[in-house]
Motif scaffolding. Structure first.
Motif, PDB file in Angstrom:
ATOM      1  N   ASP A 170       4.147   5.699  -5.445  1.00  0.00           N
ATOM      2  CA  ASP A 170       4.149   5.726  -6.912  1.00  0.00           C
ATOM      3  C   ASP A 170       3.070   6.635  -7.485  1.00  0.00           C
ATOM      4  O   ASP A 170       2.949   6.769  -8.699  1.00  0.00           O
ATOM      5  CB  ASP A 170       3.962   4.310  -7.466  1.00  0.00           C
ATOM      6  N   MET A 210      -2.781  -5.906  -4.356  1.00  0.00           N
ATOM      7  CA  MET A 210      -2.223  -4.569  -4.234  1.00  0.00           C
ATOM      8  C   MET A 210      -0.871  -4.573  -4.954  1.00  0.00           C
ATOM      9  O   MET A 210       0.079  -5.206  -4.496  1.00  0.00           O
ATOM     10  CB  MET A 210      -2.059  -4.184  -2.762  1.00  0.00           C
ATOM     11  N   GLY A 211      -0.819  -3.895  -6.101  1.00  0.00           N
ATOM     12  CA  GLY A 211       0.410  -3.876  -6.872  1.00  0.00           C
ATOM     13  C   GLY A 211       0.814  -5.276  -7.294  1.00  0.00           C
ATOM     14  O   GLY A 211       0.023  -6.018  -7.869  1.00  0.00           O
ATOM     15  N   VAL A 257       0.838  -1.202   0.000  1.00  0.00           N
ATOM     16  CA  VAL A 257       0.000   0.000   0.000  1.00  0.00           C
ATOM     17  C   VAL A 257       0.874   1.254   0.000  1.00  0.00           C
ATOM     18  O   VAL A 257       0.597   2.220  -0.734  1.00  0.00           O
ATOM     19  CB  VAL A 257      -0.963   0.002   1.204  1.00  0.00           C
ATOM     20  N   ARG A 293       3.819   1.510  -1.177  1.00  0.00           N
ATOM     21  CA  ARG A 293       4.414   1.613  -2.511  1.00  0.00           C
ATOM     22  C   ARG A 293       3.405   2.211  -3.493  1.00  0.00           C
ATOM     23  O   ARG A 293       3.764   3.013  -4.357  1.00  0.00           O
ATOM     24  CB  ARG A 293       4.865   0.231  -2.980  1.00  0.00           C
ATOM     25  N   ARG A 294       2.142   1.823  -3.351  1.00  0.00           N
ATOM     26  CA  ARG A 294       1.093   2.387  -4.213  1.00  0.00           C
ATOM     27  C   ARG A 294       1.024   3.900  -4.034  1.00  0.00           C
ATOM     28  O   ARG A 294       0.933   4.662  -5.007  1.00  0.00           O
ATOM     29  CB  ARG A 294      -0.250   1.733  -3.880  1.00  0.00           C
ATOM     30  N   ARG A 295       1.070   4.342  -2.777  1.00  0.00           N
ATOM     31  CA  ARG A 295       0.997   5.777  -2.505  1.00  0.00           C
ATOM     32  C   ARG A 295       2.249   6.504  -3.007  1.00  0.00           C
ATOM     33  O   ARG A 295       2.168   7.592  -3.582  1.00  0.00           O
ATOM     34  CB  ARG A 295       0.800   6.019  -1.014  1.00  0.00           C
ATOM     35  N   ASP A 351      -5.873  -2.589  -8.630  1.00  0.00           N
ATOM     36  CA  ASP A 351      -5.823  -3.030  -7.241  1.00  0.00           C
ATOM     37  C   ASP A 351      -7.223  -3.335  -6.705  1.00  0.00           C
ATOM     38  O   ASP A 351      -8.207  -2.689  -7.078  1.00  0.00           O
ATOM     39  CB  ASP A 351      -5.163  -1.958  -6.381  1.00  0.00           C
ATOM     40  N   THR A 354      -8.869   8.095  -2.288  1.00  0.00           N
ATOM     41  CA  THR A 354      -8.973   6.819  -2.991  1.00  0.00           C
ATOM     42  C   THR A 354     -10.423   6.591  -3.417  1.00  0.00           C
ATOM     43  O   THR A 354     -11.333   6.637  -2.593  1.00  0.00           O
ATOM     44  CB  THR A 354      -8.520   5.660  -2.090  1.00  0.00           C
ATOM     45  N   ALA A 378      -0.067   5.996  -7.342  1.00  0.00           N
ATOM     46  CA  ALA A 378      -1.137   5.170  -7.903  1.00  0.00           C
ATOM     47  C   ALA A 378      -2.465   5.350  -7.186  1.00  0.00           C
ATOM     48  O   ALA A 378      -3.477   4.791  -7.615  1.00  0.00           O
ATOM     49  CB  ALA A 378      -0.737   3.688  -7.857  1.00  0.00           C
ATOM     50  N   GLN A 379      -2.472   6.129  -6.059  1.00  0.00           N
ATOM     51  CA  GLN A 379      -3.748   6.296  -5.348  1.00  0.00           C
ATOM     52  C   GLN A 379      -4.776   7.035  -6.196  1.00  0.00           C
ATOM     53  O   GLN A 379      -5.968   7.036  -5.879  1.00  0.00           O
ATOM     54  CB  GLN A 379      -3.552   7.020  -4.012  1.00  0.00           C
TER      55      GLN A 379
END
Length: 457
Positions: free
Chosen positions: A47, A334-335, A41, A43-45, A322, A105, A49-50
């Motif tokens: 990058d 997630m990712g 999660v 890493r998502r933020r 995701d 999100t 990606a949120q």
């Protein structure tokens, strides 16, 4: 849809994954836990990606009665106070997930599955949806679907679901034949299903799916022919036609099914071949695997336009992305990771009492996993893999990496299921019916514990 001879189908009467994910859930490990999910999660933020919308799955495990064929994670009870207790913990989990995901999100797709989500009464469903909307931002034009046990709803309840924002329904029918229904302990008169379908149409639901299963006890050619005729009269927007997987050593309820009542392999294959023929003649488009849809349904449109996707609920029109999973045993993505919650209510509640996400197993995908996942999903969703494009996306020499797999495709090429050139792989119209067998060639784990899966046909 081309005709498919039963003789050809019979050659693929073997176990194989359904590829709602790759690697499949049997590869998940307990070494992956809540902190691994939290890292994914973060890493998502990091990058950015949120900004991409999320899908969400909510598992409601409760059912009032046991269906003998069922392999789902469920809790059989008539004590509805257990559901209220469960919803309190769902709210705790949702808050923990939202805190990690951060603000902004958006959820574009919601699916309630089970068990039987309609075990919840109208007030409980209202409270659940209010809680989710209070914690997450839902896209105003998003897809919101729910699985329906026809024995637990009437038209009034369907109207309430519509008022909560649900725009897609899935009716669990399995078979219309009363004798088959008794054999699997799921008796629901066809008249009730037809009345619910009429109610759903009048209420303006965007799409209604019906689940059927072939290979159930006491099914035969004649009884299944009648079920298919009733299905065509019902005319749902989508149909999911599953093969029954008899695995009593894994799923205790199936031990109540007498092996001698099950149709043998030739009968099962004939039933599938006949279903394909009947649904084709009724105007349905074959989507892939076990999914059919009317030509105007968004799933059929996505198939025609090359925008089909696949997730843990099967084929989807939503972009691959995701997935937040809430509830006991629920699986999320997630990712480059998958995660699964505790499978028992006791463990699920205990972890949340400690203010911890109830993730107990999962998987961080390797580079090879990610490459094979993209190949398998390209085959399952588009029936086509371009070697140069795939190799460039993953910075590999695609032809070198999969030389052994190309050789293994030889028999499928000879049977007219696949076309293989120096530049690409294409699944033929005939091969679409057996696309799982094509995808299995690229699955490096498929040989291990293959007997745990349902059969390809």
């Amino acid at each position: 849809m081309p005709s498919l001879p039963a003789e050809l189908l019979g050659q693929f009467d073997v176990p194989g994954p359904r590829y709602t994910s790759y690697p499949t859930a049997d590869r998940f490990v307990e070494a992956f836990g809540a902190e691994d999910h939290a890292r994914a999660v973060r890493r998502r933020r990091a990058d950015g990606a949120q900004a991409a919308p999320l899908s969400m799955y909510v598992h409601i495990p409760f059912c009032e009665s046991l269906c003998y064929y069922c392999a789902c994670n469920k809790v059989i009870t008539r004590h509805h106070e257990k559901a209220r207790h469960y919803l309190d913990y769902l709210a705790c989990e949702a808050a923990l997930q939202a805190a990690q995901l951060g603000p902004g999100t958006v959820v574009s797709q919601l699916h309630l599955g089970g068990g039987s989500p309609t075990f919840l009464d109208d007030a409980e469903l209202t409270g659940l949806m209010a809680m989710l909307r209070g914690v997450f931002d839902f896209a105003p034009d998003g897809e919101q679907s729910i699985e329906i046990d026809p024995r637990t709803v009437d038209t009034g309840r369907l109207a309430h679901l519509a008022s909560l924002g649900f725009n897609r329904l899935s009716f669990g029918v399995q078979d219309f034949d009363p004798d088959v229904q008794r054999a699997v302990h799921r008796v629901q008169p066809a008249e009730r299903v037809f009345a619910l379908m009429a109610g759903a149409r009048a209420l303006g639901f965007e799409s209604v799916n019906v689940d059927l299963i072939y290979g159930l006890p006491r099914q035969n050619d004649a009884s299944f022919e009648r079920t298919l005729a009733q299905l065509c009269m019902l005319r749902p927007d989508r149909i999911a036609l599953y093969a029954y997987a008899h695995l009593p050593e894994r799923f205790k309820p199936q031990r109540r099914i007498l092996a001698e009542d099950l149709p043998d392999a030739p009968i099962r294959v004939r039933m599938l071949a006949r279903a394909i023929e009947v649904l084709r003649d009724a105007g349905y488009v074959y989507i892939g695997m076990d999914h059919f849809a009317l030509p105007g349904d968004p799933l059929a449109v996505a198939k025609r336009n090359g925008r089909l996707h696949r997730d843990f609920q099967g084929y989807s029109t939503q972009p691959d992305g995701d997935l937040v999973a809430l509830g006991v045993s629920a699986i999320g993505r997630m990712g480059a990771t998958y995660s699964q919650n505790a499978k028992t209510l006791e463990n699920y509640y205990d972890l949340l009492d400690q203010h911890r996400l109830p993730v107990v197993r999962g998987l961080a995908l390797s580079r090879d996993d990610l490459l094979r996942r993209d190949v398998i999903m390209a085959l399952m969703c588009r029936g086509h893999v371009d070697f140069d494009a795939m190799g460039e996306a993953h910075t590999v020499d695609f032809r070198h990496c999969f030389a052994a797999e190309f050789a293994a495709l030889g028999p499928l090429v000879a049977q007219g299921l696949v076309r293989l050139t120096d530049h690409d792989i294409k699944v033929t119209p005939r091969g679409w019916f057996l696309v799982r067998a094509v995808a299995m060639v690229f699955d490096k784990y498929c040989g291990a514990h293959r007997e745990r899966f349902s059969r390809v046909v």
